[in-house]
Design a protein around this motif. Structure first.
Motif, PDB file in Angstrom:
ATOM      1  N   ARG A   1      63.376   8.233  76.036  1.00 37.26           N
ATOM      2  CA  ARG A   1      63.235   9.606  75.535  1.00 37.26           C
ATOM      3  C   ARG A   1      63.235   9.622  74.012  1.00 37.26           C
ATOM      4  O   ARG A   1      62.457  10.346  73.380  1.00 37.26           O
ATOM      5  CB  ARG A   1      64.369  10.483  76.094  1.00 37.26           C
ATOM      6  CG  ARG A   1      64.234  10.775  77.586  1.00 37.26           C
ATOM      7  CD  ARG A   1      65.215  11.850  78.029  1.00 37.26           C
ATOM      8  NE  ARG A   1      66.601  11.393  77.956  1.00 37.26           N
ATOM      9  CZ  ARG A   1      67.235  10.775  78.949  1.00 37.26           C
ATOM     10  NH1 ARG A   1      66.616  10.519  80.095  1.00 37.26           N
ATOM     11  NH2 ARG A   1      68.492  10.405  78.812  1.00 37.26           N
ATOM     12  N   TRP A   2      64.101   8.800  73.404  1.00 35.26           N
ATOM     13  CA  TRP A   2      64.150   8.743  71.937  1.00 35.26           C
ATOM     14  C   TRP A   2      62.836   8.201  71.381  1.00 35.26           C
ATOM     15  O   TRP A   2      62.282   8.753  70.437  1.00 35.26           O
ATOM     16  CB  TRP A   2      65.326   7.873  71.507  1.00 35.26           C
ATOM     17  CG  TRP A   2      65.377   7.628  70.031  1.00 35.26           C
ATOM     18  CD1 TRP A   2      65.887   8.470  69.090  1.00 35.26           C
ATOM     19  CD2 TRP A   2      64.874   6.488  69.327  1.00 35.26           C
ATOM     20  NE1 TRP A   2      65.738   7.914  67.820  1.00 35.26           N
ATOM     21  CE2 TRP A   2      65.120   6.701  67.953  1.00 35.26           C
ATOM     22  CE3 TRP A   2      64.248   5.307  69.718  1.00 35.26           C
ATOM     23  CZ2 TRP A   2      64.761   5.777  66.981  1.00 35.26           C
ATOM     24  CZ3 TRP A   2      63.880   4.385  68.751  1.00 35.26           C
ATOM     25  CH2 TRP A   2      64.144   4.621  67.401  1.00 35.26           C
ATOM     26  N   ALA A   3      62.343   7.093  71.956  1.00 41.28           N
ATOM     27  CA  ALA A   3      61.111   6.483  71.451  1.00 41.28           C
ATOM     28  C   ALA A   3      59.916   7.409  71.620  1.00 41.28           C
ATOM     29  O   ALA A   3      59.021   7.449  70.774  1.00 41.28           O
ATOM     30  CB  ALA A   3      60.850   5.154  72.173  1.00 41.28           C
ATOM     31  N   ALA A   4      59.886   8.171  72.709  1.00 39.26           N
ATOM     32  CA  ALA A   4      58.766   9.073  72.954  1.00 39.26           C
ATOM     33  C   ALA A   4      58.806  10.284  72.027  1.00 39.26           C
ATOM     34  O   ALA A   4      57.764  10.830  71.651  1.00 39.26           O
ATOM     35  CB  ALA A   4      58.782   9.535  74.408  1.00 39.26           C
ATOM     36  N   GLY A   5      60.017  10.689  71.633  1.00 38.40           N
ATOM     37  CA  GLY A   5      60.128  11.907  70.838  1.00 38.40           C
ATOM     38  C   GLY A   5      60.373  11.681  69.367  1.00 38.40           C
ATOM     39  O   GLY A   5      60.396  12.632  68.589  1.00 38.40           O
TER      40      GLY A   5
END
Length: 380
Positions: free
Chosen positions: A176-180
């Motif tokens: 989620r962090w990498a995508a956002g």
């Protein structure tokens, strides 16, 4: 070459005793069991470590879960370079007073080490490596680190299940962090790996390897500085001792005597010869840096903690000091672990008011060579 299933049984039951028996016996490669070999000859270890695909296949721990990852390839080199730059930036960005405060905080809380030290490293460097990571995601990473530490010490089926759950949650949080947070992810990593799930897996592997390895090296150095010896019983409290050698020498000697990456693995992918042994695809080599680092032909008093030896290292030491592996598959976090551990030792005066009480007295020869478990206690 000697061959005995008894040797394999002894090694699995009590690795330290078996290694003590074999240290300095001059056997460069020994057969454990069919298709399994322990390698401690320096030339043979470096030969095996230098290969990445054929005949010795390497899987970098940091990226082991990423499909088709080959250390040393055109795909991996820019990523490793980017990660090295990120780690350099991270350790330089944290101020000295923060390091002192986190060490004192951990000691005052009585956190068991080395597990509690992984949290110290994550608190110190997590925001640098993962800017904008939510508290829930950071907690997921802490739980995954704790699960890995617990698995090394007690590999029960229930603990393995809990470990898989903890790591799955950390993977999801980092995904989620990498995508956002596209701006926060190193461009070389995103360009090379592409998918956010692969980015998450790579970064999860990185933080796990770096935080756990660094915490163990620091714990080993502090224990050895305070006079820990094998056989020191549970309940013993080790008191602070003024350091007489530079921190960098103490880090190197801790890594020599108790190398965290004590056993590296390579699978044979093509028929080959290593020493006087014929190997076939599917065989596996276990490359033992622990034995390399205690070779009496190079190291005087190899079983003793003598950081002063690094003021003038002995001839031939480079071939027999491989704490992070060798070649293109060597640990990408090696410089980070060396420099951060030395920096932490320079600030270990924050621990002068605390003894280290031995909780679990034996080192654990697991996926990493973990030190005894200790708990900081205030000194009266």
């Amino acid at each position: 070459m000697r061959s005995s299933t008894t040797a394999a049984d002894r090694f699995l039951t009590d690795p330290r005793a078996a290694l003590a028996e074999w240290a300095g016996d001059g056997i460069p490669i020994r057969r454990f069991e069919p298709g399994r070999y322990l390698v401690s000859g320096d030339d043979l270890v470096r030969t095996a470590l230098a290969g990445t695909v054929s005949p010795f296949e390497a899987r970098a721990a940091t990226f082991g879960a990423v499909a088709d990852w080959v250390p040393g390839s055109d795909r991996s080199r820019p990523v490793n370079a980017a990660l090295g730059r990120e780690l350099d930036r991270a350790w330089q960005a944290v101020p000295d007073d923060r390091i002192t405060a986190e060490l004192r905080r951990s000691a005052a809380a009585g956190e068991q080490w080395p597990g509690g030290l992984s949290d110290v490293y994550l608190r110190l460097f997590g925001e640098q490596l993962f800017p904008g990571l939510t508290p829930q995601a950071r907690q997921a990473l802490q739980s995954a680190l704790a699960a890995s530490d617990g698995l090394d010490r007690t590999g029960s089926a229930l603990r393995r299940l809990r470990g898989r759950i903890a790591h799955s949650r950390a993977d999801a949080a980092l995904h989620r962090w990498a995508a956002g947070s596209t701006a926060a992810v190193p461009e070389a990593l995103r360009a090379t790996l592409g998918a956010s799930d692969d980015v998450a897996l790579a970064l999860h592997g990185l933080v796990g390897a770096v935080c756990r390895a660094a915490s163990m090296v620091f714990a080993w150095a502090v224990l050895l500085d305070r006079g820990w010896q094998p056989g020191t019983p549970a309940g013993t409290t080790l008191r602070p001792v003024p350091a007489s050698e530079p921190a960098a020498h103490r880090v190197r000697e801790a890594l020599r005597l108790w190398p965290v990456a004590w056993l590296l693995s390579r699978e044979i992918t093509a028929a080959t010869e290593l020493g006087d042994v014929s190997l076939v695809p599917g065989d596996r080599l276990y490359l033992c840096t622990y034995l390399l680092h205690r070779d009496p032909d190079v190291w005087s008093a190899p079983g003793e903690y003598r950081p002063e030896r690094w003021a003038r290292p002995p001839d031939g030491y480079k071939a027999r000091f491989l704490p992070y592996g060798f070649g293109s598959a060597a640990c990408v976090g090696s410089r980070f672990v060396d420099r951060v551990t030395a920096r932490m030792l320079d600030h270990s005066g924050a621990l002068d008011g605390f003894g280290l009480r031995i909780v679990e007295p034996e080192p654990v020869f697991g996926s990493l060579l973990a030190p005894p478990v200790v708990r900081p206690v205030p000194l009266g």
